[in-house]
Design a protein around this motif. Structure first.
Motif, PDB file in Angstrom:
ATOM      1  N   MET A 282      37.286  31.214 -24.073  1.00 39.02           N
ATOM      2  CA  MET A 282      36.701  32.492 -23.671  1.00 39.02           C
ATOM      3  C   MET A 282      36.578  33.442 -24.865  1.00 39.02           C
ATOM      4  O   MET A 282      35.635  34.237 -24.929  1.00 39.02           O
ATOM      5  N   ALA A 283      37.509  33.361 -25.827  1.00 41.89           N
ATOM      6  CA  ALA A 283      37.358  34.163 -27.044  1.00 41.89           C
ATOM      7  C   ALA A 283      36.104  33.720 -27.810  1.00 41.89           C
ATOM      8  O   ALA A 283      35.380  34.548 -28.379  1.00 41.89           O
ATOM      9  N   PHE A 284      35.846  32.415 -27.812  1.00 39.99           N
ATOM     10  CA  PHE A 284      34.645  31.861 -28.453  1.00 39.99           C
ATOM     11  C   PHE A 284      33.386  32.391 -27.779  1.00 39.99           C
ATOM     12  O   PHE A 284      32.438  32.838 -28.444  1.00 39.99           O
ATOM     13  N   TYR A 285      33.360  32.372 -26.447  1.00 41.23           N
ATOM     14  CA  TYR A 285      32.208  32.901 -25.716  1.00 41.23           C
ATOM     15  C   TYR A 285      32.084  34.417 -25.893  1.00 41.23           C
ATOM     16  O   TYR A 285      30.974  34.943 -26.075  1.00 41.23           O
TER      17      TYR A 285
ATOM     18  N   GLY B  51      29.181  39.411 -28.363  1.00 43.06           N
ATOM     19  CA  GLY B  51      29.240  40.101 -29.647  1.00 43.06           C
ATOM     20  C   GLY B  51      30.545  40.799 -29.910  1.00 43.06           C
ATOM     21  O   GLY B  51      30.621  41.684 -30.773  1.00 43.06           O
ATOM     22  N   HIS B  52      31.621  40.402 -29.187  1.00 43.49           N
ATOM     23  CA  HIS B  52      32.911  41.050 -29.360  1.00 43.49           C
ATOM     24  C   HIS B  52      33.601  40.557 -30.633  1.00 43.49           C
ATOM     25  O   HIS B  52      33.516  39.377 -30.990  1.00 43.49           O
TER      26      HIS B  52
END
Length: 560
Positions: free
Chosen positions: A349-352, A358-359
């Motif tokens: 989810m960090a990857f997405y 754009g986070h």
């Protein structure tokens, strides 16, 4: 009734359709077109609203694709969200590989783990599951990831990006066949596809069914399995349109005949297989990619993996190690993670979030988290970290192509014991001059001083009258401990998942050269993780007692 929204394992054989029990709470046909929540249909995940949609493929054919769309239940009117897309063969409403005994229609729970573990709807993502042609509610002939199915992937990405509830940022997710569609998505170079997560994919479809013109058992099973999935009956309360589309393969028996016949093609250079060479097609692609690969897994093996990653020019992340055909979050019956590393969905989810929203996720995940043959995890910027391949000369010899172990069925070349721990990484390759016609198997062993060994890499090929054989083995990441020897066996195919035809001929081998890439484990940067439970199982299965022979080569010492 089956417990709601759980992932189950199924046999390859397709089961008979189970009817709806009297008094069961079946959703009304067509209601999914208006939006259905969990309260209305317990197959819909909590916090989501389910609709079904149809759209054409992108190849100009009459193929109609079906999508199950799951959006956050509380999504405000007019709001737009990024979408996770999975395109595959396993999303039929009656079951993934066979009839799962559902009492009523609803979206597949194949990625319930992602929905729950990734808190997908809470995080403001949608999930769209699209049936490839010939599967579920889509029409058309199944195509084993050829031009037709690649057109379906293109159409699915475009369709999701264009919807009123989509920001236009699409991420793909999958495991096995629907991980392969993620690789296809990357190859298609579509701007709206911002990230791909692919667990245990095949990197070149030819390698699923053959090894250098030698048939694999999976090459027989796979086409039959997908033919059966494509002909699965769907549920009585599915919409009329869905049920009609699901019967396409039954009305068109030429579809399964085509799939079966073409998978028998032996030549990897044929147009059929070149169309499915995903590693070659990855040249110049740059979609951010997060992959997993078991180096010793028996299903989608690490073949053409290094070629694909080398041809891909974008951001790469990965979990690599000695496990079987599993997901990053899978656990065994003792509750141990099958890959051995915690936090799969946190990383995904960090990857997405980074690539679809754009986070700045401010995470410190390594590009590659790799578990070696000792069960130790390390962090690497790239894989393989070492790129310098050097050749060692092997003994000349001969063997009888009998298809049975023992006797004159093979011969060995032994290295001198290594003077330090040396990791064999990347993709070993062997080239040899031969006389005789038949088959050859090459195996690499890690051999202890007393003769106990583990076979850690292997590959096979036909031997023809050309007199030249070149074989890329599986990609690997195996450490030869100090004092152990690397041993190479060359001989007939006497085990493994191949269907070979022994010729009985005497095969002579000359000028064999093994190209190896080596690395020094002493420079490893440790990463979090435990040993995969499968590693000990693998070592037990592939243990063999060998009698030491005279050493004839030296394993290259890692440079730098």
């Amino acid at each position: 009734m089956k417990r709601t929204w759980t992932v189950t394992a199924f046999a390859l054989a397709v089961l008979m359709l189970v009817g709806v029990p009297a008094g069961s709470a079946a959703a009304k046909p067509g209601v999914a077109e208006r939006g259905v929540t969990h309260e209305q249909n317990d197959r819909v995940p909590e916090g989501a609203v389910w609709t079904e949609r149809y759209f054409p493929s992108s190849d100009g054919s009459e193929t109609e694709l079906h999508a199950d769309v799951l959006l956050p239940k509380d999504l405000p009117e007019g709001a737009k969200i990024p979408v996770i897309l999975s395109v595959g063969a396993y999303f039929g409403h009656s079951g993934q590989l066979g009839d799962e005994g559902w009492s009523h229609a609803g979206p597949s729970d194949r990625f319930a783990d992602l929905v729950e573990g990734g808190r997908l709807f809470e995080r403001g993502y949608g999930l769209v599951q699209v049936d490839l042609r010939g599967f579920g509610g889509s029409t058309g002939c199944l195509d084993f990831m050829g031009a037709g199915e690649q057109a379906d992937v293109r159409a699915a990405i475009d369709w999701v990006a264009e919807q009123s509830w989509s920001t236009g940022a699409v991420g793909m997710y999958g495991k096995s066949y629907d991980a392969i569609t993620g690789l296809v998505g990357n190859n298609l170079d579509q701007e709206s596809l911002r990230a791909v997560v692919a667990q245990e994919p095949a990197w070149d479809m030819y390698n699923l069914v053959r090894s250098n013109r030698v048939a694999k058992l999976s090459g027989v099973l796979a086409p039959n399995t997908y033919n059966q999935i494509a002909q699965l009956p769907q549920l009585p309360d599915d919409t009329k349109r869905y049920r009609k589309n699901a019967r396409y393969e039954q009305r068109h028996p030429e579809c399964v005949a085509y799939n079966t016949e073409n998978n028998l093609k032996a030549d990897p250079r044929s147009e059929y297989w070149r169309q499915r060479d995903l590693a070659e097609q990855a040249k110049g692609s740059d979609t951010p990619l997060f992959v997993t690969q078991g180096f010793v897994e028996p299903n989608t093996k690490p073949e053409a993996m290094q070629e694909y990653l080398a041809n891909h020019q974008g951001i790469q992340r990965g979990w690599l190690g000695p496990w079987e055909h599993v997901r990053g979050n899978d656990r065994n019956q003792d509750g141990k993670l099958k890959m051995g590393r915690a936090g799969w969905f946190d990383e995904v989810m960090a990857f997405y979030d980074e690539h679809l929203k754009g986070h700045d996720t401010k995470t410190d995940y390594p590009n590659f988290a790799i578990q070696d043959s000792n069960g130790d995890w390390r962090a690497e910027e790239t894989w393989p970290a070492a790129r310098d391949s050097r050749a060692v000369a092997l003994r000349d010899g001969s063997y009888a192509d009998t298809g049975e172990d023992g006797g004159q069925a093979s011969y060995f070349s032994w290295s001198h014991p290594v003077e330090q721990d040396i990791r064999i990484t990347g993709t070993p390759r062997i080239d040899m001059a031969t006389s005789g016609v038949g088959n050859v198997m090459v195996k690499l062993y890690d051999v202890a001083p007393e003769g106990s060994s583990t076979m850690f890499d292997e590959q096979v090929s036909l031997v023809d009258s050309s007199g030249d054989v070149g074989i890329e083995l599986k990609s690997t990441d195996w450490t030869i401990p100090k004092g152990h020897s690397l041993t190479v066996e060359i001989g007939t195919i006497y085990d493994g998942g191949w269907i070979d035809t022994p010729t009985g001929s005497q095969i002579t081998v000359r000028d064999a050269r093994l190209n190896l890439t080596t690395d020094d484990p002493a420079s490893d940067k440790p990463a979090d993780g435990e040993k995969s439970p499968y590693l000990d199982t693998y070592r037990q299965i592939y243990a063999k007692e060998l009698t030491h022979g005279d050493p004839s080569f030296t394993v290259p010492t890692p440079r730098g």
